[in-house]
Design an enzyme around this catalytic site. Structure first.
Site, PDB file in Angstrom:
ATOM      1  N   LYS A   1       7.039 -17.725 -39.346  1.00  6.90           N
ATOM      2  CA  LYS A   1       8.198 -17.162 -40.024  1.00  6.90           C
ATOM      3  C   LYS A   1       9.379 -17.202 -39.080  1.00  6.90           C
ATOM      4  CE  LYS A   1       8.757 -15.189 -44.115  1.00  6.90           C
ATOM      5  NZ  LYS A   1       7.869 -15.377 -45.272  1.00  6.90           N
TER       6      LYS A   1
HETATM    7  N1  GLU Z   1       9.072 -17.533 -47.847  1.00  3.93           N
HETATM    8  C1  GLU Z   1       8.032 -17.799 -48.789  1.00  3.93           C
HETATM    9  C2  GLU Z   1       6.834 -16.909 -48.531  1.00  3.93           C
HETATM   10  O1  GLU Z   1       6.977 -15.831 -48.002  1.00  3.93           O
HETATM   11  C3  GLU Z   1       7.682 -19.274 -48.872  1.00  3.93           C
HETATM   12  C4  GLU Z   1       7.195 -19.893 -47.600  1.00  3.93           C
HETATM   13  C5  GLU Z   1       7.022 -21.401 -47.697  1.00  3.93           C
HETATM   14  O2  GLU Z   1       7.201 -21.956 -48.764  1.00  3.93           O
HETATM   15  O3  GLU Z   1       6.734 -21.994 -46.661  1.00  3.93           O
HETATM   16  O4  GLU Z   1       5.740 -17.202 -48.894  1.00  3.93           O
END
Ligand code: GLU
Length: 420
Positions: A106
């Protein structure tokens, strides 16, 4: 931040509970309880008025055992390293649970994007992408949108990495616009997954979807799409909130009208929205509305020990990451409220990100029907596995999801062994 609201401590606590039940070795527990890599960057951005302002950002890679790492980038004034660590760890479990070949990561930048001009937002994005570019790559780490970031921000990141390399690298990021290699169905994917989880839960509990009263906290990409799709399935969405407060109408809100309103207004907020019979309530009151399904689709720590005893929903489907604290979880379980956990309920986004990455690597693009059908197969399959384990062991859906996910990550790490 107290231990009880620190998202990383919460994520570790959730992991510890699963690790204990799975009887993981102390060594493996020590490995999986902490992120593998963390990068903090402080970087300057030229502002429109000629000043240079410093910003701080993070990219955390929790575990690379099952493949390249995957996870969004959020822009928020309250982002900190512990929040990003928690979100990265949750991505690891989420990808493992739906069995796509990724570890979790993240990113975040401490910024309120509403205070920036479009040109400042672009410069901030390009500089942040450059700072974390040492980690990124289609076979290494693939970011995506999250809170306050969107397809345009992803396009700037893709372009920045591509300029550095001297050729276009679409698969370095997902959630891109369609015209630069995005996937059909990606924008709606998280909300679509949430709506499918409501449908599956209703089916298992033999509750008709028709007329089911739904309350959604958050009217961003996830909340608004889920509301629209659930309305299409026959549900009545009676409450919606965003950062400007809550909007309630017992006979059902006009979701399409609210979406048209936010599409036209600054930062897609409901500020100033009104319609006949719509009552303005606070965000807290919204969470405590009497309803069949509550969908928290905003930020972490919304359902806590403080308000869990006042939640009047029969079912909760977590569109956000980490909306429910472990203390609240215990109270909800005690009260017989069924919760579809975040790592399952909101996995639709990363599932279709995986499809986008595969399509980009193959340079062969699928139809929207194909994307939606494959998404449904994966997320409903994961729901079935979680449901069956929860029934078999008489545990919550969250614990069942953690047991399945953590076991998969543990197996991959054990099989690979410790290097050197
Ligand atoms: N931000 C989204 C999540 O928390 C998508 C992450 C992604 O598609 O890599 O799952």
């Amino acid at each position: 931040m107290s231990d009880q609201s620190n998202p990383f401590h919460i994520a570790q606590q959730q992991f510890d509970t699963a690790a204990e039940l799975l009887n993981l070795s102390d060594n493996l527990r020590a490995v999986l309880r902490v992120p593998q890599r963390e990068l903090t960057v402080n970087f300057p951005v030229k502002m429109d008025d000629g000043r240079t302002e410093m910003f701080t950002g993070y990219r955390v890679q929790h575990n690379l055992g099952r493949g390249p790492v995957k996870g969004g980038i959020r822009y928020h004034p309250a982002v900190d390293i512990d929040e990003v660590r928690a979100l990265a760890m949750w991505m690891t479990w989420k990808c493992a649970l739906v069995n796509i070949p990724y570890g979790g990561a993240k990113g975040g930048v401490v910024v309120d994007p509403k205070q920036l001009s479009l040109a400042e937002l672009e410069r901030l994005t390009r500089r942040f992408a450059t700072e974390i570019s040492i980690l990124l790559g289609p076979e290494k780490d693939i970011p995506a949108p999250d809170v306050n970031t969107n397809a345009q921000v992803m396009a700037w990141i893709m372009d920045t990495i591509s300029m550095h390399r001297g050729y276009t690298v679409p698969a370095v990021i997902t959630g891109k616009p369609l015209n630069v290699g995005g996937s059909l169905g990606r924008v709606e994917a998280t909300g679509r997954g949430v709506s499918l989880m409501v449908r599956e839960l209703a089916r298992r509990l033999s509750r008709p979807l028709e007329g089911m009263r739904v309350v959604v906290q958050g009217f961003g990409n996830v909340g608004s799409t889920a509301a629209i799709l659930l309305e299409r399935m026959g549900c009545t969405v009676i409450g919606i909130s965003d950062a400007t407060g809550g909007y309630y109408r017992g006979t059902g809100l006009d979701i399409a009208g609210m979406r048209t309103f936010t599409d036209r207004h600054s930062f897609r907020l409901l500020e100033g929205y009104s319609a006949p019979g719509v009552e303005k309530i606070s965000g807290q009151e919204l969470l405590e509305l009497e309803c069949d399904v509550l969908i928290p689709a905003a930020l972490e720590n919304q359902i806590t020990e403080r308000n869990a005893s006042r939640i009047q929903a029969a079912l909760i489907v977590e569109g956000a990451n980490g909306p429910t604290t472990p203390g609240a979880d215990a109270i909800l379980a005690e009260r017989g409220i069924t919760v579809v956990p975040d790592i399952l309920a909101n996995a639709g986004g990363v599932i279709v990100s995986y499809f986008e990455w595969v399509q980009g690597l193959q340079e062969f693009f699928w139809t929207e029907e194909d994307v939606n059908e494959k998404l449904e197969r994966i997320i409903v399959g994961a729901f079935d596995q979680v449901w069956e384990m929860a029934q078999r062991r008489s545990i919550t859906l969250r614990l069942a999801a953690y047991l399945l996910a953590v076991q998969r990550v543990a197996d991959a790490n054990n099989t690979r062994g410790v290097y050197p």
